[in-house]
Design a protein around this motif. Structure first.
Motif, PDB file in Angstrom:
ATOM      1  N   ARG A  41       0.826  -1.206   0.000  1.00 49.73           N
ATOM      2  CA  ARG A  41       0.000   0.000   0.000  1.00 49.73           C
ATOM      3  C   ARG A  41       0.862   1.259   0.000  1.00 49.73           C
ATOM      4  NH1 ARG A  41      -4.743   1.306  -1.834  1.00 49.73           N
ATOM      5  NH2 ARG A  41      -3.618   3.107  -2.600  1.00 49.73           N
ATOM      6  N   LEU A  42       1.949   1.220   0.774  1.00 51.38           N
ATOM      7  CA  LEU A  42       2.853   2.371   0.818  1.00 51.38           C
ATOM      8  C   LEU A  42       3.495   2.620  -0.545  1.00 51.38           C
ATOM      9  CD1 LEU A  42       4.654   1.900   4.262  1.00 51.38           C
ATOM     10  CD2 LEU A  42       3.183   3.800   3.613  1.00 51.38           C
ATOM     11  N   LEU A  43       3.906   1.544  -1.222  1.00 51.68           N
ATOM     12  CA  LEU A  43       4.519   1.688  -2.547  1.00 51.68           C
ATOM     13  C   LEU A  43       3.514   2.271  -3.540  1.00 51.68           C
ATOM     14  CD1 LEU A  43       6.497  -1.679  -2.765  1.00 51.68           C
ATOM     15  CD2 LEU A  43       7.449   0.606  -2.437  1.00 51.68           C
ATOM     16  N   ILE A  44       2.286   1.789  -3.484  1.00 48.75           N
ATOM     17  CA  ILE A  44       1.249   2.289  -4.392  1.00 48.75           C
ATOM     18  C   ILE A  44       0.953   3.749  -4.103  1.00 48.75           C
ATOM     19  CG2 ILE A  44      -1.196   2.096  -5.003  1.00 48.75           C
ATOM     20  CD1 ILE A  44      -0.925  -0.928  -4.671  1.00 48.75           C
ATOM     21  N   ASP A  45       0.849   4.111  -2.824  1.00 47.24           N
ATOM     22  CA  ASP A  45       0.576   5.509  -2.470  1.00 47.24           C
ATOM     23  C   ASP A  45       1.703   6.422  -2.924  1.00 47.24           C
ATOM     24  OD1 ASP A  45      -1.832   4.827  -1.359  1.00 47.24           O
ATOM     25  OD2 ASP A  45      -1.091   4.751   0.701  1.00 47.24           O
ATOM     26  N   GLY A  46       2.939   5.889  -2.901  1.00 45.04           N
ATOM     27  CA  GLY A  46       4.057   6.689  -3.397  1.00 45.04           C
ATOM     28  C   GLY A  46       3.898   7.014  -4.869  1.00 45.04           C
ATOM     29  N   LEU A  47       3.419   6.055  -5.647  1.00 46.70           N
ATOM     30  CA  LEU A  47       3.153   6.307  -7.065  1.00 46.70           C
ATOM     31  C   LEU A  47       2.000   7.283  -7.249  1.00 46.70           C
ATOM     32  CD1 LEU A  47       3.528   2.755  -8.641  1.00 46.70           C
ATOM     33  CD2 LEU A  47       4.931   4.747  -9.135  1.00 46.70           C
ATOM     34  N   LEU A  48       0.971   7.125  -6.432  1.00 47.27           N
ATOM     35  CA  LEU A  48      -0.193   8.006  -6.556  1.00 47.27           C
ATOM     36  C   LEU A  48       0.161   9.460  -6.267  1.00 47.27           C
ATOM     37  CD1 LEU A  48      -2.938   5.816  -4.841  1.00 47.27           C
ATOM     38  CD2 LEU A  48      -2.645   6.228  -7.269  1.00 47.27           C
ATOM     39  N   SER A  49       1.153   9.654  -5.397  1.00 46.34           N
ATOM     40  CA  SER A  49       1.537  11.028  -5.043  1.00 46.34           C
ATOM     41  C   SER A  49       2.431  11.669  -6.091  1.00 46.34           C
ATOM     42  CB  SER A  49       2.256  11.031  -3.689  1.00 46.34           C
ATOM     43  OG  SER A  49       3.482  10.337  -3.765  1.00 46.34           O
ATOM     44  N   SER A  50       2.907  10.870  -7.046  1.00 48.69           N
ATOM     45  CA  SER A  50       3.763  11.429  -8.094  1.00 48.69           C
ATOM     46  C   SER A  50       2.954  12.338  -9.020  1.00 48.69           C
ATOM     47  CB  SER A  50       4.396  10.299  -8.911  1.00 48.69           C
ATOM     48  OG  SER A  50       5.073  10.824 -10.030  1.00 48.69           O
ATOM     49  N   TYR A  84      20.698  22.974 -23.696  1.00 49.04           N
ATOM     50  CA  TYR A  84      21.345  22.937 -22.392  1.00 49.04           C
ATOM     51  C   TYR A  84      22.374  21.812 -22.364  1.00 49.04           C
ATOM     52  CZ  TYR A  84      17.424  25.845 -20.792  1.00 49.04           C
ATOM     53  OH  TYR A  84      16.502  26.847 -20.627  1.00 49.04           O
ATOM     54  N   ILE A  85      23.554  22.113 -21.829  1.00 47.28           N
ATOM     55  CA  ILE A  85      24.578  21.098 -21.583  1.00 47.28           C
ATOM     56  C   ILE A  85      24.904  21.160 -20.104  1.00 47.28           C
ATOM     57  CG2 ILE A  85      26.944  20.365 -22.033  1.00 47.28           C
ATOM     58  CD1 ILE A  85      26.640  21.419 -24.860  1.00 47.28           C
ATOM     59  N   ALA A  86      24.802  20.013 -19.433  1.00 48.38           N
ATOM     60  CA  ALA A  86      24.947  20.007 -17.981  1.00 48.38           C
ATOM     61  C   ALA A  86      25.728  18.791 -17.514  1.00 48.38           C
ATOM     62  CB  ALA A  86      23.570  20.019 -17.315  1.00 48.38           C
ATOM     63  N   SER A  87      26.305  18.922 -16.328  1.00 53.43           N
ATOM     64  CA  SER A  87      26.969  17.808 -15.649  1.00 53.43           C
ATOM     65  C   SER A  87      26.004  17.262 -14.600  1.00 53.43           C
ATOM     66  CB  SER A  87      28.260  18.286 -14.971  1.00 53.43           C
ATOM     67  OG  SER A  87      29.193  18.736 -15.924  1.00 53.43           O
ATOM     68  N   PRO A  88      25.475  16.047 -14.782  1.00 54.68           N
ATOM     69  CA  PRO A  88      24.462  15.525 -13.856  1.00 54.68           C
ATOM     70  C   PRO A  88      25.097  14.872 -12.625  1.00 54.68           C
ATOM     71  CG  PRO A  88      24.797  13.977 -15.647  1.00 54.68           C
ATOM     72  CD  PRO A  88      25.715  15.148 -15.923  1.00 54.68           C
ATOM     73  N   TYR A  89      24.485  15.121 -11.440  1.00 57.94           N
ATOM     74  CA  TYR A  89      25.014  14.560 -10.199  1.00 57.94           C
ATOM     75  C   TYR A  89      24.019  13.660  -9.469  1.00 57.94           C
ATOM     76  CZ  TYR A  89      28.393  18.320 -10.992  1.00 57.94           C
ATOM     77  OH  TYR A  89      29.316  19.149 -11.561  1.00 57.94           O
ATOM     78  N   GLU A  90      22.781  14.114  -9.341  1.00 59.67           N
ATOM     79  CA  GLU A  90      21.792  13.342  -8.591  1.00 59.67           C
ATOM     80  C   GLU A  90      20.403  13.522  -9.192  1.00 59.67           C
ATOM     81  OE1 GLU A  90      22.183  11.246  -6.193  1.00 59.67           O
ATOM     82  OE2 GLU A  90      24.203  11.645  -5.435  1.00 59.67           O
ATOM     83  N   ILE A  91      19.586  12.465  -9.064  1.00 62.62           N
ATOM     84  CA  ILE A  91      18.161  12.551  -9.348  1.00 62.62           C
ATOM     85  C   ILE A  91      17.435  12.466  -8.018  1.00 62.62           C
ATOM     86  CG2 ILE A  91      16.182  11.355 -10.358  1.00 62.62           C
ATOM     87  CD1 ILE A  91      17.952  10.477 -12.648  1.00 62.62           C
ATOM     88  N   VAL A  92      16.577  13.433  -7.736  1.00 66.60           N
ATOM     89  CA  VAL A  92      15.848  13.453  -6.468  1.00 66.60           C
ATOM     90  C   VAL A  92      14.363  13.664  -6.748  1.00 66.60           C
ATOM     91  CG1 VAL A  92      17.819  14.340  -5.180  1.00 66.60           C
ATOM     92  CG2 VAL A  92      16.182  15.945  -6.167  1.00 66.60           C
ATOM     93  N   ILE A  93      13.555  13.355  -5.751  1.00 63.03           N
ATOM     94  CA  ILE A  93      12.122  13.612  -5.857  1.00 63.03           C
ATOM     95  C   ILE A  93      11.724  14.545  -4.731  1.00 63.03           C
ATOM     96  CG2 ILE A  93      11.515  11.535  -4.535  1.00 63.03           C
ATOM     97  CD1 ILE A  93       8.994  11.345  -6.331  1.00 63.03           C
ATOM     98  N   ALA A  94      11.003  15.598  -5.064  1.00 58.69           N
ATOM     99  CA  ALA A  94      10.540  16.573  -4.080  1.00 58.69           C
ATOM    100  C   ALA A  94       9.125  16.987  -4.453  1.00 58.69           C
ATOM    101  CB  ALA A  94      11.464  17.791  -4.049  1.00 58.69           C
ATOM    102  N   ASN A  95       8.226  16.901  -3.492  1.00 56.95           N
ATOM    103  CA  ASN A  95       6.830  17.279  -3.713  1.00 56.95           C
ATOM    104  C   ASN A  95       6.204  16.524  -4.886  1.00 56.95           C
ATOM    105  OD1 ASN A  95       7.157  19.284  -1.638  1.00 56.95           O
ATOM    106  ND2 ASN A  95       8.105  20.617  -3.161  1.00 56.95           N
ATOM    107  N   GLY A  96       6.574  15.241  -5.028  1.00 58.89           N
ATOM    108  CA  GLY A  96       5.991  14.410  -6.072  1.00 58.89           C
ATOM    109  C   GLY A  96       6.565  14.639  -7.453  1.00 58.89           C
TER     110      GLY A  96
END
Length: 385
Positions: free
Chosen positions: A138-147, A229-241
């Protein structure tokens, strides 16, 4: 003439022989097919143990145990195969022994056989021990729903897959918004970015923004051409869905954030990415935990400063949600508490306005004054008839 007749006779004889040979081959092929059918039927008896395992996985858990009779009923209903309880019981015992009571679990009870006088062990109450509990699924599903950025069809497919991690009894009732903006390439974008991060390479992409037509449009330069845009990528994060890329541009003195669902035409390029240690404030690398707490709205920029504000005590939970346990509390009264946090200035401005009814900025005075000016301008708009 006689020679010609002899050739024709031999040819006709060969044709008859070929016909007989073909018929024999056909007969042999039919027999092989029949034998295969018999073998398939024989193999079907062997597959019963797999059907029993599948039924347990699908319909049972620690709260929903099954008898042999119920398992046989599910096999009949789902696969159209009848299996007697004695054979099924033997298969279930083998499954239990194979998994050493860790995956296929059952209870055991000893009983004296009235005829032979021997002690028999009875196996009952079978269930499948799933890797994920109902609450975890349920927690995993709710995480998707909040995206807010995963496309509807992708989100729906992922929820179905996650639902299969537990039994049929995990019923997920959900309502996915179908009318939100979507970037179907978000999973491709993430895949390319992750590969570039692993290879320590730069990426190239275009960036979009939405217009009043509710459609995404690639950002343009002043001359009307697409901005690249040309960028140096460091991290992928999730914030506020929302998924963000934390990256840098050559010679810039700060990190930048881009919404991954707003990126398009993403590709890895051959150039090595810039070391994050070259960026002021990150000589030891990126402390992601602190970095995220200081930027609750993922505003770009390195202008992090210390803010002290007074808040109503009933929003302390919200404060901890946004700033974590690094928030410092002082001057605690029955109704209010003073809070000190280190935070991105632009992000803090949005946060204060969001909780303005319950928050008063105390320091620094320059920031307090800027908030006051914003509130004054807002008040002017709402005083208009």
């Amino acid at each position: 003439m006689a020679k010609s007749k002899e050739i024709k006779r031999k040819t006709a004889g060969n044709e008859q022989a070929n016909i007989k040979s073909n018929k024999a081959d056909l007969k042999r092929l039919k027999q092989i097919a029949l034998d295969e059918d018999k073998n398939e039927q024989f193999s079907l008896n062997k597959v019963n143990i797999l059907l029993a395992l599948e039924v347990l996985r699908k319909y049972s858990d620690v709260e929903n145990k099954l008898t042999r009779k119920k398992i046989a009923s599910y096999i009949k209903d789902d696969y159209g195969i009848s299996i007697d309880e004695h054979t099924l019981g033997r298969n279930l015992k083998e499954l239990n022994r194979f998994y050493k009571n860790k995956r296929v679990v059952c209870s055991r009870a000893a009983r004296t056989n009235s005829r032979s006088g021997n002690i028999d062990v009875l196996y009952s109450d079978f269930y499948y021990h799933h890797d994920f509990s109902e609450s975890e699924v349920r927690l995993l599903i709710d995480g998707l729903l909040s995206s807010k950025c995963i496309p509807y069809d992708k989100c729906e497919a992922l929820i179905k897959k996650i639902g299969n991690l537990s039994g049929e009894h995990v019923k997920s009732s959900y309502a996915l918004p179908k009318n939100r903006p979507e970037n179907k390439m978000i999973f491709h974008n993430i895949k390319v970015i992750l590969r570039a991060m692993s290879n320590r390479k730069k990426i190239r992409f275009h960036y979009m923004s939405y217009g009043t037509d509710k459609q995404p449009h690639i950002k343009l330069k002043d001359d009307g051409t697409k901005r690249r845009y040309i960028a140096s990528p460091y991290e992928i994060v999730i914030a506020n869905g929302i998924y963000y890329l934390i990256c840098s541009h050559d010679f810039a003195k700060t990190l930048f954030h881009y919404r991954i669902d707003y990126m398009c035409d993403v590709s890895e390029i051959k150039y090595d990415r810039r070391s994050i240690r070259e960026i002021p404030g990150h000589s030891r690398g990126l402390d992601l935990t602190s970095y995220m707490k200081q930027r609750p709205y993922m505003m770009s920029g390195s202008d992090v400063f210390r803010v002290i504000f007074r808040a109503d005590k009933h929003i302390v939970g919200h404060i901890l949600d946004w700033f974590g346990n690094d928030a410092e509390f002082s001057n605690i009264t029955n109704d209010t508490v003073d809070v000190a946090v280190f935070v991105n200035e632009q992000a803090m401005r949005y946060w204060v306005l969001q909780y303005g009814e319950h928050v008063e900025v105390l320091q620094p005075l320059k920031f307090r004054k800027s908030i006051g000016n914003v509130i004054t301008e807002m008040a002017k708009k709402y005083r208009k008839p």
